[in-house]
Every structure is written in structure tokens, then in C-alpha cells.
Motif scaffolding. Structure first.
Motif, PDB file in Angstrom:
ATOM      1  N   SER A  30      -6.953   3.902 -12.436  1.00 61.21           N
ATOM      2  CA  SER A  30      -5.840   2.796 -12.403  1.00 61.21           C
ATOM      3  C   SER A  30      -4.950   3.364 -11.268  1.00 61.21           C
ATOM      4  CB  SER A  30      -4.887   2.889 -13.797  1.00 61.21           C
ATOM      5  OG  SER A  30      -5.756   2.604 -14.974  1.00 61.21           O
ATOM      6  N   ALA A  31      -4.751   4.551 -10.906  1.00 65.89           N
ATOM      7  CA  ALA A  31      -3.889   4.843  -9.778  1.00 65.89           C
ATOM      8  C   ALA A  31      -4.423   4.357  -8.582  1.00 65.89           C
ATOM      9  CB  ALA A  31      -3.750   6.486  -9.698  1.00 65.89           C
ATOM     10  N   TYR A  32      -5.985   4.434  -8.346  1.00 66.16           N
ATOM     11  CA  TYR A  32      -6.155   3.752  -7.098  1.00 66.16           C
ATOM     12  C   TYR A  32      -6.292   2.276  -7.262  1.00 66.16           C
ATOM     13  CZ  TYR A  32      -8.497   8.016  -5.403  1.00 66.16           C
ATOM     14  OH  TYR A  32      -8.820   9.256  -4.701  1.00 66.16           O
ATOM     15  N   ASN A  33      -6.393   1.529  -8.433  1.00 64.82           N
ATOM     16  CA  ASN A  33      -5.989   0.181  -8.193  1.00 64.82           C
ATOM     17  C   ASN A  33      -4.544  -0.183  -7.983  1.00 64.82           C
ATOM     18  OD1 ASN A  33      -8.616  -0.435  -9.384  1.00 64.82           O
ATOM     19  ND2 ASN A  33      -7.859  -0.568 -11.499  1.00 64.82           N
ATOM     20  N   LEU A  34      -3.784   0.618  -8.169  1.00 65.69           N
ATOM     21  CA  LEU A  34      -2.175   0.345  -7.853  1.00 65.69           C
ATOM     22  C   LEU A  34      -2.044   0.531  -6.485  1.00 65.69           C
ATOM     23  CD1 LEU A  34      -0.445   2.491 -10.726  1.00 65.69           C
ATOM     24  CD2 LEU A  34      -0.284  -0.367 -10.399  1.00 65.69           C
ATOM     25  N   MET A  35      -2.908   1.582  -5.801  1.00 70.81           N
ATOM     26  CA  MET A  35      -3.122   1.699  -4.411  1.00 70.81           C
ATOM     27  C   MET A  35      -3.266   0.567  -3.707  1.00 70.81           C
ATOM     28  SD  MET A  35      -3.650   5.411  -3.516  1.00 70.81           S
ATOM     29  CE  MET A  35      -4.356   6.187  -5.084  1.00 70.81           C
ATOM     30  N   THR A  36      -4.495  -0.006  -4.430  1.00 70.10           N
ATOM     31  CA  THR A  36      -5.377  -1.299  -3.822  1.00 70.10           C
ATOM     32  C   THR A  36      -4.168  -2.487  -3.855  1.00 70.10           C
ATOM     33  OG1 THR A  36      -7.400  -0.351  -4.270  1.00 70.10           O
ATOM     34  CG2 THR A  36      -7.260  -2.503  -3.928  1.00 70.10           C
ATOM     35  N   GLU A  37      -3.450  -2.525  -4.958  1.00 68.87           N
ATOM     36  CA  GLU A  37      -2.798  -3.775  -5.245  1.00 68.87           C
ATOM     37  C   GLU A  37      -1.353  -3.467  -4.267  1.00 68.87           C
ATOM     38  OE1 GLU A  37      -2.317  -3.509  -9.256  1.00 68.87           O
ATOM     39  OE2 GLU A  37      -4.513  -4.345  -9.652  1.00 68.87           O
ATOM     40  N   GLY A  38      -0.990  -2.451  -3.856  1.00 69.04           N
ATOM     41  CA  GLY A  38      -0.058  -2.218  -3.071  1.00 69.04           C
ATOM     42  C   GLY A  38       1.243  -2.005  -3.768  1.00 69.04           C
ATOM     43  N   LYS A  39       1.264  -1.652  -5.120  1.00 68.63           N
ATOM     44  CA  LYS A  39       2.173  -1.295  -6.054  1.00 68.63           C
ATOM     45  C   LYS A  39       2.762   0.175  -5.842  1.00 68.63           C
ATOM     46  CE  LYS A  39       1.091  -4.790  -9.012  1.00 68.63           C
ATOM     47  NZ  LYS A  39       0.502  -5.282 -10.490  1.00 68.63           N
ATOM     48  N   ILE A  40       2.009   1.055  -5.243  1.00 65.22           N
ATOM     49  CA  ILE A  40       2.139   2.455  -4.947  1.00 65.22           C
ATOM     50  C   ILE A  40       1.827   2.657  -3.558  1.00 65.22           C
ATOM     51  CG2 ILE A  40       2.619   3.261  -7.258  1.00 65.22           C
ATOM     52  CD1 ILE A  40      -0.254   4.435  -7.056  1.00 65.22           C
ATOM     53  N   GLN A  41       2.403   3.648  -3.035  1.00 65.92           N
ATOM     54  CA  GLN A  41       1.995   4.096  -1.618  1.00 65.92           C
ATOM     55  C   GLN A  41       1.409   5.467  -1.635  1.00 65.92           C
ATOM     56  OE1 GLN A  41       5.619   3.901   0.688  1.00 65.92           O
ATOM     57  NE2 GLN A  41       5.615   1.679   0.898  1.00 65.92           N
ATOM     58  N   SER A  42       0.415   5.423  -0.680  1.00 65.72           N
ATOM     59  CA  SER A  42      -0.340   6.781  -0.489  1.00 65.72           C
ATOM     60  C   SER A  42      -0.512   6.914   1.037  1.00 65.72           C
ATOM     61  CB  SER A  42      -1.515   6.698  -1.151  1.00 65.72           C
ATOM     62  OG  SER A  42      -2.445   5.935  -0.742  1.00 65.72           O
ATOM     63  N   VAL A  43      -1.061   8.270   1.460  1.00 62.64           N
ATOM     64  CA  VAL A  43      -1.381   8.658   2.573  1.00 62.64           C
ATOM     65  C   VAL A  43      -2.684   9.410   2.822  1.00 62.64           C
ATOM     66  CG1 VAL A  43       0.871   8.428   3.747  1.00 62.64           C
ATOM     67  CG2 VAL A  43       0.128  10.646   2.584  1.00 62.64           C
ATOM     68  N   LYS A  44      -3.413   9.383   3.632  1.00 65.13           N
ATOM     69  CA  LYS A  44      -4.475  10.244   3.668  1.00 65.13           C
ATOM     70  C   LYS A  44      -4.156  11.393   4.748  1.00 65.13           C
ATOM     71  CE  LYS A  44      -9.231  10.259   3.110  1.00 65.13           C
ATOM     72  NZ  LYS A  44     -10.520   9.342   2.771  1.00 65.13           N
ATOM     73  N   TYR A  45      -4.516  12.486   4.444  1.00 66.65           N
ATOM     74  CA  TYR A  45      -4.333  13.645   5.420  1.00 66.65           C
ATOM     75  C   TYR A  45      -5.685  14.361   5.358  1.00 66.65           C
ATOM     76  CZ  TYR A  45      -3.367  17.701   7.999  1.00 66.65           C
ATOM     77  OH  TYR A  45      -3.658  18.785   8.908  1.00 66.65           O
ATOM     78  N   LEU A  46      -6.681  14.314   6.451  1.00 64.75           N
ATOM     79  CA  LEU A  46      -8.073  14.820   6.431  1.00 64.75           C
ATOM     80  C   LEU A  46      -8.787  14.080   5.247  1.00 64.75           C
ATOM     81  CD1 LEU A  46      -7.103  18.502   7.208  1.00 64.75           C
ATOM     82  CD2 LEU A  46      -7.927  16.819   8.802  1.00 64.75           C
ATOM     83  N   SER A  47      -9.225  14.891   4.353  1.00 62.66           N
ATOM     84  CA  SER A  47      -9.826  14.110   3.165  1.00 62.66           C
ATOM     85  C   SER A  47      -9.218  13.922   1.997  1.00 62.66           C
ATOM     86  CB  SER A  47     -11.397  14.945   3.111  1.00 62.66           C
ATOM     87  OG  SER A  47     -11.073  16.391   2.569  1.00 62.66           O
ATOM     88  N   LYS A  48      -7.867  14.382   2.081  1.00 64.30           N
ATOM     89  CA  LYS A  48      -7.121  14.551   0.705  1.00 64.30           C
ATOM     90  C   LYS A  48      -6.241  13.304   0.740  1.00 64.30           C
ATOM     91  CE  LYS A  48      -5.412  17.026  -2.326  1.00 64.30           C
ATOM     92  NZ  LYS A  48      -6.190  17.649  -3.675  1.00 64.30           N
ATOM     93  N   ARG A  49      -6.281  12.509  -0.327  1.00 65.02           N
ATOM     94  CA  ARG A  49      -5.234  11.350  -0.448  1.00 65.02           C
ATOM     95  C   ARG A  49      -4.173  11.669  -1.310  1.00 65.02           C
ATOM     96  NH1 ARG A  49      -4.632   6.588   1.386  1.00 65.02           N
ATOM     97  NH2 ARG A  49      -6.838   6.255   1.567  1.00 65.02           N
ATOM     98  N   LEU A  50      -2.970  11.597  -0.753  1.00 71.68           N
ATOM     99  CA  LEU A  50      -1.634  11.928  -1.607  1.00 71.68           C
ATOM    100  C   LEU A  50      -0.803  10.704  -1.979  1.00 71.68           C
ATOM    101  CD1 LEU A  50      -0.528  14.947   0.539  1.00 71.68           C
ATOM    102  CD2 LEU A  50      -1.687  15.038  -1.944  1.00 71.68           C
ATOM    103  N   ILE A  51      -0.390  10.663  -3.205  1.00 69.36           N
ATOM    104  CA  ILE A  51       0.522   9.411  -3.654  1.00 69.36           C
ATOM    105  C   ILE A  51       1.937   9.768  -3.181  1.00 69.36           C
ATOM    106  CG2 ILE A  51       1.207   7.978  -5.313  1.00 69.36           C
ATOM    107  CD1 ILE A  51      -1.368   8.470  -6.681  1.00 69.36           C
ATOM    108  N   ILE A  52       2.490   9.108  -2.542  1.00 69.63           N
ATOM    109  CA  ILE A  52       3.767   9.134  -2.069  1.00 69.63           C
ATOM    110  C   ILE A  52       4.883   8.654  -2.720  1.00 69.63           C
ATOM    111  CG2 ILE A  52       3.326  10.255   0.298  1.00 69.63           C
ATOM    112  CD1 ILE A  52       4.279   7.556   1.324  1.00 69.63           C
TER     113      ILE A  52
END
Length: 67
Positions: free
Chosen positions: A29-51
Motif C-alpha cells: 500500500s505504501a508503494y501504491n501511495l508513492m505511485t499515485e503521488g500521494k506521498i513523496q520518496s527519494v532513492k539513494y543508491l539501492s535504498k528507497r526512503l519516504i520523505i
């Protein structure tokens, strides 16, 4: 890595599993929210962080913004 509520106030980014647990949803569900643009995230190297702070996201639900 699980954090206490006091630690969450000082954080600027959360691993997906930690953020999802803080909000009370599944990792998928968190990944779905990222895809829908409802939450923001960044990727650093191989790590995805929700901001998006979990509190901000839940507040947006209460206001009807993220529904």
C-alpha cells in the motif's frame, strides 16, 4: 528497524517498512501511495526512503486530501 514515537519526530526519511508500520498499512500500500503521488520518496543508491512524514499523511486523510 523500528523506532519509538519520539524518534519519529526527528526523522526526515523512513524506510518503506518503517513508514508503513507507523501508518498502519502494508508495504504494498505504501508503494501504491508513492505511485499515485500521494506521498513523496527519494532513492539513494539501492535504498528507497519516504520523505512524507507519517503524521502529515494521516492529517491529509483527515482533511480529505489524500483519499
Amino acid at each position: 528497524m523500528t523506532t519509538s514515537p519520539s524518534d519519529a519526530r526527528d526523522r526526515f526519511g523512513w524506510p518503506v517498512n518503517d513508514w508503513a508500520a507507523a501508518v498502519g498499512i502494508s508495504r504494498a500500500s505504501a508503494y501504491n501511495l508513492m505511485t499515485e503521488g500521494k506521498i513523496q520518496s527519494v532513492k539513494y543508491l539501492s535504498k528507497r526512503l519516504i520523505i512524507t512524514h507519517p503524521r502529515e499523511f494521516l492529517a491529509s486523510l483527515a482533511r480529505g486530501e489524500a483519499a
